[in-house]
Design a protein around this motif. Structure first.
Motif, short mmCIF file in Angstrom:
data_model
loop_
_atom_site.label_atom_id
_atom_site.label_comp_id
_atom_site.label_asym_id
_atom_site.label_seq_id
_atom_site.Cartn_x
_atom_site.Cartn_y
_atom_site.Cartn_z
N ALA A 254 45.35 40.96 46.33
CA ALA A 254 45.02 39.56 46.40
C ALA A 254 43.88 39.64 45.61
O ALA A 254 43.71 38.39 44.76
CB ALA A 254 44.83 39.29 47.67
N TYR B 76 44.74 39.39 41.95
CA TYR B 76 45.36 38.21 41.51
C TYR B 76 44.31 37.14 41.38
O TYR B 76 44.56 36.22 40.47
CB TYR B 76 46.35 37.88 42.56
CG TYR B 76 47.27 36.56 42.13
CD1 TYR B 76 48.18 36.67 41.00
CD2 TYR B 76 47.12 35.14 42.97
CE1 TYR B 76 48.94 35.46 40.89
CE2 TYR B 76 47.86 34.32 42.51
CZ TYR B 76 48.84 34.52 41.40
OH TYR B 76 49.37 33.29 40.89
N LYS B 77 43.28 37.03 42.10
CA LYS B 77 42.40 35.88 42.17
C LYS B 77 41.85 35.85 40.52
O LYS B 77 41.52 34.94 40.23
CB LYS B 77 41.44 35.91 43.28
CG LYS B 77 41.96 35.69 44.38
CD LYS B 77 41.11 35.86 45.72
CE LYS B 77 41.61 35.51 46.98
NZ LYS B 77 40.45 35.70 48.09
N LEU C 120 52.73 34.52 42.47
CA LEU C 120 52.38 34.26 43.88
C LEU C 120 53.46 33.48 44.66
O LEU C 120 53.79 32.39 44.21
CB LEU C 120 51.04 33.69 44.01
CG LEU C 120 50.76 33.31 45.59
CD1 LEU C 120 50.50 34.98 46.38
CD2 LEU C 120 49.42 32.79 46.20
#
Length: 291
Positions: A190, A193-194, A272
């Motif tokens: 995560a 991905y941010k 996502l």
């Protein structure tokens, strides 16, 4: 994901097939009943668009293979073609044969066409060099659109084929894909991905990053979609601790060769997926190789 592959194509299709204002009316209406009716009509237009695109692609492919398949540029015109989907057909033939492609919907006096091209051939540069025989035209190195007097189509074709011969002669025309980074599944977190989305918006000139992961184990494989032409994979790392799902659009051709616990090298983008208030990272598979 939903906007790119579900909502967007339907809003786009109504403009190709009918009145583009219908899409605007759907977006703007506050009446739920009217919204449902508009959405159903737009979805129907999208189904018509898909069917017409498939039929036109088959027809255009057959015409080219019968007449000009030795040429380095695909050029097909016919009064059977619908001007709203010439670009989609050009894109499909370009992907299949890796050749710059021009598709023209022939009219009685004026005709409209679209072009899609490969990295090795700047299509808008080629189109602009033929401006003397064209009406309004525009685009960029990979795609173009134009209007032309029907009687000038043959001359336009001759000019473009000559340019393609000069530019592409002796080149080994094969599709390539730029891979930005090789990663392990354990890197797809995560937090990663941010950081990735900070590079948005992606598009022409700022393509979405493409990653490679080798020796991923296929736990489950199936085909999905109305035509069963998309590939859905459940994937895990060799130690079995990391599990991901991946979707490969138009990659269903790989399905017959995927056996249980098959190992594959994957080229993909990360997205996502949001479904029923749950968010999960998934892989949009661009290509794969069975190890």
């Amino acid at each position: 994901f939903e906007v790119s592959y579900i909502i967007g194509p339907r809003l786009n299709a109504v403009g190709r097939m009918d009145d583009p204002m219908e899409a605007l009316r759907l977006i703007c209406t506050l009446n739920e009943t009217r919204a449902i009716t508009l959405a159903q009509n737009i979805n129907q237009k999208n189904e018509e668009r898909k069917s017409l695109t498939e039929k036109m692609t088959i027809y255009a492919r057959d015409l080219w293979l019968k007449e000009d398949q030795k040429e380095l540029l695909i050029f097909v015109d016919h009064d059977y073609f619908h001007e709203g989907v010439t670009g989609l057909v050009a894109g499909k033939l370009m992907d299949e044969f890796y050749r710059p492609t021009i598709i023209i919907a022939r009219g009685k006096k004026f005709s409209k066409g679209s072009a899609r091209s490969i990295n090795e051939f700047n299509i808008i540069e080629a189109v602009r060099s033929c401006a003397a025989v064209l009406g309004p035209h525009g685009g960029h190195p990979k795609a173009a659109g134009f209007t032309i007097e029907t009687e000038k189509i043959t001359l336009f074709k001759e000019k473009l084929i000559f340019l393609a011969r000069e530019k592409l002669k002796g080149q080994n025309l094969l599709p390539t894909m730029t891979i930005d980074l090789e990663l392990g599944l354990e890197n797809l977190t995560a937090d990663f991905y941010k950081e990735l989305v900070k590079f948005e918006p992606f598009g022409e000139g700022n393509p979405q990053p493409v990653f490679l992961t080798k020796k991923i184990q296929v736990e489950d494989a199936r085909t999905v979609g109305k035509e069963k032409n998309h590939l859905n994979l459940k994937l895990k790392s060799l130690n079995g601790k990391i599990v991901f799902e991946g979707i490969g659009f138009n990659l269903g051709k790989f399905y017959p060769d995927l056996k249980p616990d098959e190992k594959v090298d994957l080229v993909y983008q990360l997205f996502l997926d949001e479904w029923q208030d749950q968010k999960r990272l998934k892989l949009k598979i661009k290509d794969l190789k069975i190890v």
